[in-house]
Enzyme design. Structure first.
Site, short mmCIF file in Angstrom:
data_model
loop_
_atom_site.label_atom_id
_atom_site.label_comp_id
_atom_site.label_asym_id
_atom_site.label_seq_id
_atom_site.Cartn_x
_atom_site.Cartn_y
_atom_site.Cartn_z
N GLU A 39 9.80 6.28 2.26
CA GLU A 39 10.76 7.06 3.06
C GLU A 39 10.07 8.25 3.73
O GLU A 39 10.68 8.94 4.54
CB GLU A 39 11.95 7.49 2.21
CG GLU A 39 11.64 8.28 0.94
CD GLU A 39 11.32 7.41 -0.27
OE1 GLU A 39 10.46 6.51 -0.17
OE2 GLU A 39 11.90 7.68 -1.34
N CYS A 56 -5.96 5.63 -2.50
CA CYS A 56 -6.11 5.12 -3.87
C CYS A 56 -7.54 4.72 -4.15
O CYS A 56 -7.90 4.50 -5.29
CB CYS A 56 -5.18 3.95 -4.09
SG CYS A 56 -5.66 2.53 -3.13
P1 NAD Z 1 5.42 6.30 -5.15
O1 NAD Z 1 5.22 5.53 -6.41
O2 NAD Z 1 6.09 7.63 -5.23
O3 NAD Z 1 6.28 5.43 -4.10
C1 NAD Z 1 5.97 4.08 -3.83
C2 NAD Z 1 7.26 3.35 -3.49
O4 NAD Z 1 8.13 3.39 -4.62
C3 NAD Z 1 8.02 3.96 -2.33
O5 NAD Z 1 8.51 2.95 -1.49
C4 NAD Z 1 9.14 4.74 -2.99
O6 NAD Z 1 10.31 4.80 -2.22
C5 NAD Z 1 9.39 3.96 -4.26
N1 NAD Z 1 9.86 4.81 -5.37
C6 NAD Z 1 9.54 6.12 -5.58
N2 NAD Z 1 10.15 6.57 -6.68
C7 NAD Z 1 10.88 5.54 -7.18
C8 NAD Z 1 11.72 5.39 -8.33
N3 NAD Z 1 11.95 6.39 -9.17
N4 NAD Z 1 12.29 4.19 -8.55
C9 NAD Z 1 12.07 3.15 -7.70
N5 NAD Z 1 11.27 3.25 -6.59
C10 NAD Z 1 10.68 4.43 -6.35
O7 NAD Z 1 3.98 6.42 -4.46
P2 NAD Z 1 3.56 7.26 -3.18
O8 NAD Z 1 3.55 8.71 -3.52
O9 NAD Z 1 4.32 6.80 -1.99
O10 NAD Z 1 2.05 6.74 -2.98
C11 NAD Z 1 0.95 7.32 -3.63
C12 NAD Z 1 0.58 6.53 -4.88
O11 NAD Z 1 0.29 5.18 -4.52
C13 NAD Z 1 -0.69 7.04 -5.54
O12 NAD Z 1 -0.51 7.02 -6.93
C14 NAD Z 1 -1.76 6.04 -5.12
O13 NAD Z 1 -2.85 5.93 -5.99
C15 NAD Z 1 -0.96 4.79 -5.09
N6 NAD Z 1 -1.59 3.76 -4.26
C16 NAD Z 1 -2.17 2.70 -4.90
C17 NAD Z 1 -2.81 1.73 -4.17
C18 NAD Z 1 -3.44 0.55 -4.86
O14 NAD Z 1 -3.67 -0.45 -4.21
N7 NAD Z 1 -3.71 0.62 -6.15
C19 NAD Z 1 -2.85 1.82 -2.77
C20 NAD Z 1 -2.23 2.90 -2.15
C21 NAD Z 1 -1.59 3.87 -2.91
#
Ligand code: NAD
Length: 501
Positions: free
Chosen positions: A176, A281
């Site tokens: 979002e 990441c």
């Molecule tokens: P996030 O976990 O906050 O959000 C990811 C998704 O989950 C979003 O679409 C969000 O709307 C949803 N979400 C958030 N809170 C939620 C909840 N309580 N319940 C259900 N859904 C929920 O992650 P972010 O801040 O958008 O991204 C950064 C993170 O992603 C970092 O930890 C990074 O390391 C990781 N990442 C990992 C990779 C990989 O391939 N391992 C790649 C890119 C990013």
């Protein structure tokens, strides 16, 4: 100000929940738009659209599907800069880095063009007299992708291109924080000739995620984001009978051997730790020099480079690092630097008080690069992911001590080793408990035709993103045994068929 809604059945669908989230411009710190947050009923409506479209798309010839992908590739090349500009305006990463975000996703579309070859089954002629056996890969139906803020083009393209090439309909739930690019991707798919309803976008928060993870019409969920949510999505999705791949957070170490070219190492670390303000990441967040002399020299070389980092707004062509995604995230990163100091790390460069004074951008979510020395394995600031422009230096005495750190760490996404010694590099590659390893390559992100995925708490589920693993994730195997009437002996057979020649 603008509003972002949802996309289903080939058109924009206005949100009706009455709930919206703010979209910030991290470079100015201002709210520039709103994103509709879908209700459960709205998500269910989008799933129904996708379910209807999946039927016909799954039966479409594989060559036709490949041609849509070919068209998409051309459109994405044409739209690359427009996508990158929208991306950098909502994410804050500098324009050249945003172009890279689009390019890495586009490369997965290029890979998926090869679906007629990639999806081929196996055939065994005459496995028993007059009996042939073959396998084929069938689409799953409707699949969902839930994506993070930090790669709003690349990660939706990792998932959707392979899923759709395999014959599935796709529901994307993007972050979002930066929802414009996913909506632009929907327009690209439509122009490429994809039938309406095959690619859909539902914007939202936990309510959308929960619906996608529990609705029986969704057959698989691909998630990328932080580890706690990855674990939650994995547990919820699998408990509801779905195939789930869930990629999580990271803490990536670079081992620096005494024989490495330290100039190359310093340059590599600056790009890998501070590029995209550390919001990757695969960013290197821990440098692990082996021996005091290497550590002292590294700190001496890194300090002026970190102090000289050019921080600026995302469209400044001279900026090397833009702002962080939100004020909240910046506060979290600063909090980790406070903690690291309290835990006894030495703050060599402090980026917390950086102030960007360009007119109109004073309220952006900027911070400078930070460099921390004397980091120890027991510190919480070392164990947890910071996800900001901060490099921690953890000094070690030997290769064995250095090599054990990423193996012991809870995360296992990426790592790299810098050395001129082939034996040491080979030993490290084989020994380390991490999913993606670089040798003199700081950010070893696999190309589209290989697959992307970490180990331990960096990924849950068995199959990685894109490459052949992606094709396997988005298909199920059907194996056929066939015999024609002339080969059938008379009389019933009561034993299990075996190889009887
Ligand atoms: P996030 O976990 O906050 O959000 C990811 C998704 O989950 C979003 O679409 C969000 O709307 C949803 N979400 C958030 N809170 C939620 C909840 N309580 N319940 C259900 N859904 C929920 O992650 P972010 O801040 O958008 O991204 C950064 C993170 O992603 C970092 O930890 C990074 O390391 C990781 N990442 C990992 C990779 C990989 O391939 N391992 C790649 C890119 C990013």
């Amino acid at each position: 100000m603008y509003d972002i809604h949802h996309y289903a059945d080939g058109k924009i669908v206005e949100g009706t929940s009455g709930r919206f989230g703010n979209i910030f411009n991290p470079s100015t710190g201002e709210v520039q738009g709103r994103v509709a947050l879908a209700s459960k009923a709205e998500v269910e409506g989008v799933i129904a659209v996708a379910e209807k479209a999946a039927e016909a798309w799954g039966r479409e010839s594989v060559v036709k599907r490949a041609r849509v992908l070919q068209n998409l590739v051309h459109i994405l090349y044409r739209e690359k800069d427009a996508l990158a500009e929208a991306l950098s305006r909502e994410h804050g990463k500098v324009f050249s880095d945003a172009q890279g975000d689009v390019q890495r996703g586009l490369e997965v579309a290029e890979f998926a063009q090869g679906i007629p070859h990639l999806i081929k089954g196996e055939y065994s002629d005459n496995v028993s007299t007059g009996i042939d056996m073959y396998s084929m890969r069938k689409p799953l139906g409707v699949v969902a992708g839930i994506t993070p803020f930090n790669f709003p083009a690349m990660i939706p393209l990792w998932m959707s291109t392979v899923a759709i090439a395999c014959g599935n309909a796709f529901v994307l739930k993007p972050s979002e924080r930066d929802p414009s690019v996913p909506m632009m991707l929907a327009a690209c798919w439509k122009e490429a000739g994809l039938p309406d309803g095959v690619f859909n976008v539902v914007n939202g928060d936990k309510e959308s995620v929960d619906t996608l993870c529990t609705d029986p019409r969704i057959k698989a969920v691909s998630f990328v984001g932080s580890t706690p949510i990855a674990q939650y999505v994995y547990a919820t999705g699998t408990a509801h009978g779905k195939r789930v791949q869930a990629m999580g957070g990271a803490k990536n170490h670079m081992i620096i051997m005494p024989d490495a070219d330290l100039d190359q190492v310093a340059d590599a670390l600056i790009g890998a730790a501070y590029g995209s303000a550390g919001e990757r990441c695969m960013a290197i967040s821990v440098a692990v020099p082996v021996g005091k002399a290497v550590a002292d020299k590294m700190i001496e070389m890194l300090k002026p480079r970190v102090e000289a980092l050019k921080v600026g707004h995302s469209m400044d062509p001279l900026a090397e690092m833009g702002p962080l995604v939100t004020a909240e995230h910046r506060a979290k990163v600063k909090g980790y630097i406070d903690l690291a100091e309290q835990e006894g790390s030495k703050l060599v460069v402090d980026g917390r008080s950086f102030q960007y004074n360009m007119q109109g951008f004073e309220k952006g979510f900027y911070m400078g690069g930070s460099l921390l020395d004397n980091v120890k394995p027991g510190m919480r600031s070392y164990k947890e992911e910071i996800f900001g422009p901060t490099l921690q230096v953890l000094r070690t005495e030997s290769f064995d001590e250095a090599a054990s750190l990423p193996t012991i760490h809870e995360y296992g996404n990426g790592t790299s080793i810098f050395t001129r010694d082939g034996d040491t590099a080979r030993e490290y590659v084989n020994r380390v408990e991490v999913g993606m390893v670089g040798v003199n390559v700081p950010i070893p992100v696999p190309l589209a035709f290989h697959s992307f995925g970490g180990w331990k708490n960096s990924a849950f589920g068995d199959m990685n993103q894109h490459g052949m693993e992606g094709v396997r994730f988005y298909t199920k195997v059907k194996t056929v045994t066939s015999r024609w009437p002339t080969g059938i002996r008379s009389g019933a057979e009561f034993v299990i068929p075996t190889l009887n020649g």
